[in-house]
Design an enzyme around this catalytic site. Sequence first.
Site, PDB file in Angstrom:
ATOM      1  N   LEU A  61     -31.730  77.045 -38.422  1.00  0.00           N
ATOM      2  CA  LEU A  61     -31.108  77.050 -37.101  1.00  0.00           C
ATOM      3  C   LEU A  61     -30.473  78.391 -36.758  1.00  0.00           C
ATOM      4  O   LEU A  61     -30.464  78.797 -35.588  1.00  0.00           O
ATOM      5  CB  LEU A  61     -30.026  75.960 -37.050  1.00  0.00           C
ATOM      6  CG  LEU A  61     -29.083  75.952 -35.836  1.00  0.00           C
ATOM      7  CD1 LEU A  61     -29.831  75.494 -34.587  1.00  0.00           C
ATOM      8  CD2 LEU A  61     -27.874  75.059 -36.103  1.00  0.00           C
ATOM      9  N   TYR A  62     -29.921  79.100 -37.746  1.00  0.00           N
ATOM     10  CA  TYR A  62     -29.100  80.267 -37.483  1.00  0.00           C
ATOM     11  C   TYR A  62     -29.881  81.375 -36.766  1.00  0.00           C
ATOM     12  O   TYR A  62     -30.843  81.920 -37.297  1.00  0.00           O
ATOM     13  CB  TYR A  62     -28.506  80.823 -38.778  1.00  0.00           C
ATOM     14  CG  TYR A  62     -27.540  79.892 -39.469  1.00  0.00           C
ATOM     15  CD1 TYR A  62     -27.008  78.782 -38.823  1.00  0.00           C
ATOM     16  CD2 TYR A  62     -27.150  80.124 -40.788  1.00  0.00           C
ATOM     17  CE1 TYR A  62     -26.128  77.929 -39.460  1.00  0.00           C
ATOM     18  CE2 TYR A  62     -26.253  79.273 -41.433  1.00  0.00           C
ATOM     19  CZ  TYR A  62     -25.751  78.182 -40.774  1.00  0.00           C
ATOM     20  OH  TYR A  62     -24.874  77.341 -41.407  1.00  0.00           O
ATOM     21  N   VAL A  63     -29.420  81.664 -35.563  1.00  0.00           N
ATOM     22  CA  VAL A  63     -30.030  82.694 -34.714  1.00  0.00           C
ATOM     23  C   VAL A  63     -31.541  82.471 -34.632  1.00  0.00           C
ATOM     24  O   VAL A  63     -32.328  83.402 -34.701  1.00  0.00           O
ATOM     25  CB  VAL A  63     -29.694  84.116 -35.211  1.00  0.00           C
ATOM     26  CG1 VAL A  63     -29.859  85.137 -34.084  1.00  0.00           C
ATOM     27  CG2 VAL A  63     -28.269  84.197 -35.754  1.00  0.00           C
ATOM     28  N   GLY A  65     -33.739  81.372 -36.676  1.00  0.00           N
ATOM     29  CA  GLY A  65     -34.541  81.849 -37.802  1.00  0.00           C
ATOM     30  C   GLY A  65     -34.340  83.306 -38.146  1.00  0.00           C
ATOM     31  O   GLY A  65     -34.794  83.773 -39.199  1.00  0.00           O
ATOM     32  N   LYS A  89     -31.002  75.349 -44.847  1.00  0.00           N
ATOM     33  CA  LYS A  89     -30.826  73.995 -44.312  1.00  0.00           C
ATOM     34  C   LYS A  89     -31.939  73.649 -43.321  1.00  0.00           C
ATOM     35  O   LYS A  89     -32.570  74.544 -42.747  1.00  0.00           O
ATOM     36  CB  LYS A  89     -29.480  73.880 -43.581  1.00  0.00           C
ATOM     37  CG  LYS A  89     -28.279  74.399 -44.344  1.00  0.00           C
ATOM     38  CD  LYS A  89     -27.016  74.254 -43.508  1.00  0.00           C
ATOM     39  CE  LYS A  89     -25.852  75.002 -44.119  1.00  0.00           C
ATOM     40  NZ  LYS A  89     -25.996  76.470 -44.026  1.00  0.00           N
TER      41      LYS A  89
END
Length: 354
Positions: A61-63, A65, A89
């Site tokens: 999810l972070y940025v 990918g 995650k």
Amino acid sequence: MPLALDHYRTLGRSGLKVSPVCLGTMTFGTDWGWGADEATSRSLFDRYVEAGGNFVDTADLYVSGRSEEMLGRFIADRQLRDRIVLATKFSYNADPGNPNAGGNGRKNMLRALDGSLRRLQTDYVDLLWLHAWDLHTPVEEVLRAFDALVRSGRVRYVGLSDVPAWYMTRLQTLADAHQLERIIALQPEYSLVERTIEREHVPAARALGIGITPWSPLASGFLTGKYTRGVASAGRLETTKGSGNPAFEKFTDRNWAILDTVRAVASEVGTTPARVALAWVLTRPGVSSVLGGATRVEQLEDNLAALSLTLTTEHVHRLDAVSALPAAHPYSFFEPLMQGMINGGVSVQGFPDA
């Protein structure tokens, strides 16, 4: 007792050894309107590793990918794959309109892991987290899929992030009963301003051999002291205010009162509010490692300095008191008054790990 990044701890009831502060990489990338550019993110990674850190956490999810992509390059460029405990995650949707591109079903779990491995430039992750409960996927399906991934070698260990305590407990109990892969870690939000997990998650995790690795121990920067009541700021909490994400809604009267006490303790000790807040979390029961994120190397240095800070009993009591959870049923029945009625008015000392 002072700690250091190379004073490693086992993560839960496992043989995986991790630093007491984990490098959180949700700040790697600026596409969300805040965070660190690639050069700064590389500096943060390099400094963490050079200080003895070995535990790095990201998510698909972070940025969108980008965090995984950068982290994969940083690890590969320094040939550190065997040294780094790499965690990522899955759960959040990558294809709006397609319900099977999100959630915790086997189809999405495998899709998400394939993408993470590609972005991270590796053929395995050391720890795969279920990012959030999706309300629908049976615990048994998650457990069987986790077990298959560990047996395949593409995942070494598995953990849970934002889930109810009953869900974690049911999954671990079934794993033990059927000799399937156990959960070794839980990653919930936990800080002086967010202590809800102390009611159910902490005692359950300790009883089940699950190490707690809190995210947002500084409450998204609120507990660093950079925000002032009634004064606008350019920080992340100002940028995300009103987003509807509870992780970023920290400007409340209760939280300002907690911050006032953190600042007072920091002044008395001769340190920073961030170090005080992190030192408090580091010594909480059940905590194996604490996620520390940063957008500047100076912030990371401040976070790491918390390892050498020892708070006095009086300071801890003040911090505990100002941030105490409000009374709620049925937890009032577990307090000294009601327990005294159960025990006949005598003192009873429980087993140390109970």
